[in-house]
Design a protein around this motif. Sequence first.
Motif, PDB file in Angstrom:
ATOM      1  N   ILE A 222       0.862  -1.183   0.000  1.00 30.96           N
ATOM      2  CA  ILE A 222       0.000   0.000   0.000  1.00 30.96           C
ATOM      3  C   ILE A 222       0.897   1.230   0.000  1.00 30.96           C
ATOM      4  N   THR A 223       0.683   2.111  -0.921  1.00 32.67           N
ATOM      5  CA  THR A 223       1.485   3.331  -0.965  1.00 32.67           C
ATOM      6  C   THR A 223       0.583   4.551  -1.007  1.00 32.67           C
ATOM      7  N   VAL A 224       1.003   5.592  -0.344  1.00 38.44           N
ATOM      8  CA  VAL A 224       0.265   6.855  -0.289  1.00 38.44           C
ATOM      9  C   VAL A 224       1.116   7.923  -0.962  1.00 38.44           C
TER      10      VAL A 224
ATOM     11  N   MET B 281       1.255   2.903   8.580  1.00 41.09           N
ATOM     12  CA  MET B 281       1.520   4.339   8.615  1.00 41.09           C
ATOM     13  C   MET B 281       2.991   4.708   8.442  1.00 41.09           C
ATOM     14  N   VAL B 282       3.904   3.784   8.731  1.00 40.64           N
ATOM     15  CA  VAL B 282       5.314   4.170   8.820  1.00 40.64           C
ATOM     16  C   VAL B 282       5.858   4.690   7.491  1.00 40.64           C
ATOM     17  N   ARG B 283       5.542   4.025   6.390  1.00 36.72           N
ATOM     18  CA  ARG B 283       6.104   4.445   5.105  1.00 36.72           C
ATOM     19  C   ARG B 283       5.514   5.780   4.632  1.00 36.72           C
ATOM     20  N   PRO B 284       4.184   6.002   4.724  1.00 32.45           N
ATOM     21  CA  PRO B 284       3.671   7.334   4.358  1.00 32.45           C
ATOM     22  C   PRO B 284       4.279   8.461   5.183  1.00 32.45           C
TER      23      PRO B 284
ATOM     24  N   ILE C 195       4.367  -0.789  -6.885  1.00 28.68           N
ATOM     25  CA  ILE C 195       3.979  -0.183  -5.605  1.00 28.68           C
ATOM     26  C   ILE C 195       5.054  -0.449  -4.559  1.00 28.68           C
ATOM     27  N   ARG C 196       5.590  -1.674  -4.544  1.00 26.54           N
ATOM     28  CA  ARG C 196       6.669  -1.991  -3.597  1.00 26.54           C
ATOM     29  C   ARG C 196       7.921  -1.186  -3.921  1.00 26.54           C
TER      30      ARG C 196
END
Length: 479
Positions: A117-119, A153-156, A325-326
């Motif tokens: 999942i990417t934001v 949440m960490v990556r966004p 996405i990754r």
Amino acid sequence: MKKILTLLGTFFMGMLLLPTYVWAAESHASAVQVPVWLCIPFAGLLLCIAVMPLLRAEWWEAHQPLVVFMWIILLVVPFAIVYGAGDTFETVLECIVNDYLTFIVLLFGLFCVSGNITVGGDFAGSPRVNACLLALGTLLSSCIGTTGASMLMVRPVIKMNSWRKRKRHIMVFFIFLISNMGGCLTPIGDPPLLMGFMRGVPFFWSMHLLPILIFNLVILLFVFYHLDKKAYRKDIAEGRKPDISRPGTEFYIEGLHNIIFLIMIVGAVILSGVLPGMSAFQDAAGNVRGIHLYGEVTLTLPALIEIVIILLAAFLSFKTTDSSIRTKNHFTWGAIKEVAVLFIGIFITMQPALMLLKSVGPNLGISEPYQMFWATGALSSFLDNTPTYLVFLTTAGTLGLTGGITTALGQIPVNLLEAISCGAVFMGANTYIGNAPNFMVKAISDENGVNMPSFFGYILWSLAFLVPVFILDMLVFFL
């Protein structure tokens, strides 16, 4: 500075070894003494985690598995001498099968699904945006668990602040709030509360902790906002600017279908707490059915179902999500590998420390809410907070008090249950190893260029910002 931190850490770990010995729990096969020196491998491994990245970072990164294996052997051999090879094998197998396996599978599943999942969009990491993200993640933690919210949440958060130089404080407060405190409102939020639910604590009872969570959230977000505003202004003054053309006009989420797989994982965790109480999963003696492995070690059917569902969710997530996405998330396997290696050592080597805790817990004379809060929290900072919670929950149930919550362990007054729950959940934030997602957030942050504090450096952050809040909690809620 590094030498000072090393000295402080050595002194602190030495304090853990001061007692000479205590009696083991009566449930053990033989009433032998548990010498405290059996805790040395646990303390030694913690010291390596704390000190080696400061002294020999490259060597430590390359040789972590070897060092962890060494400390495991240094525990297993003397443990076998004291208790015998059979009991040692059973203890290690029990730890791996019923503690570590479900722990690492859950972390692996959430790591995989959240990585798909990417934001994106024109949102920059400003103090206001960051404070809103921390507040959102904190409330989300009780819905999908602290681990689930952290991985989601960490990556966004890292991506929105990638343009900034001064950002370690953002991830430190991320661990404080999203990876720990936010999980206090439901049994889904944190494993200790799930164990309480399995022993008769009502599912929605944890909502009693909402005023304490709001109290802490307001204080910590206020402090965070002013810290972040100061750092933000310094970054702007140095000419740093986010790479966006029209601020606030675009926002998108890719891989949103993976929310289905997150729900699958949350459902699997709930099932693992509900199924053991159903008659279909119990034998005639009331024991949970499962695959017998050795001695009294059994891989229960609820745990097996949980593992299968989580691994299926991870597999489907990868199969149904485009690899681009990754790539956008800078997804690698490094963080989960590091956590898997370090925590197998932590889980095994901390067994003597847990035996000591189970032995002396009921005899510590702890009966007041503030005592339960600090005792549960202090031990949850370094040991697994689930067995620590259960030890003090059992202790509270044996005090013979009337009123409060009726559980399988006895009547537990509401103020004691609140203190135990808050201590276990909140103070897992005191160290990187206090709660499962802490180290994972650190590892992902390090991978993405955030200069996170060292093991002892992080403890200094918790001493500066968390402990004063916990003192206020004691004065306002637990006295």
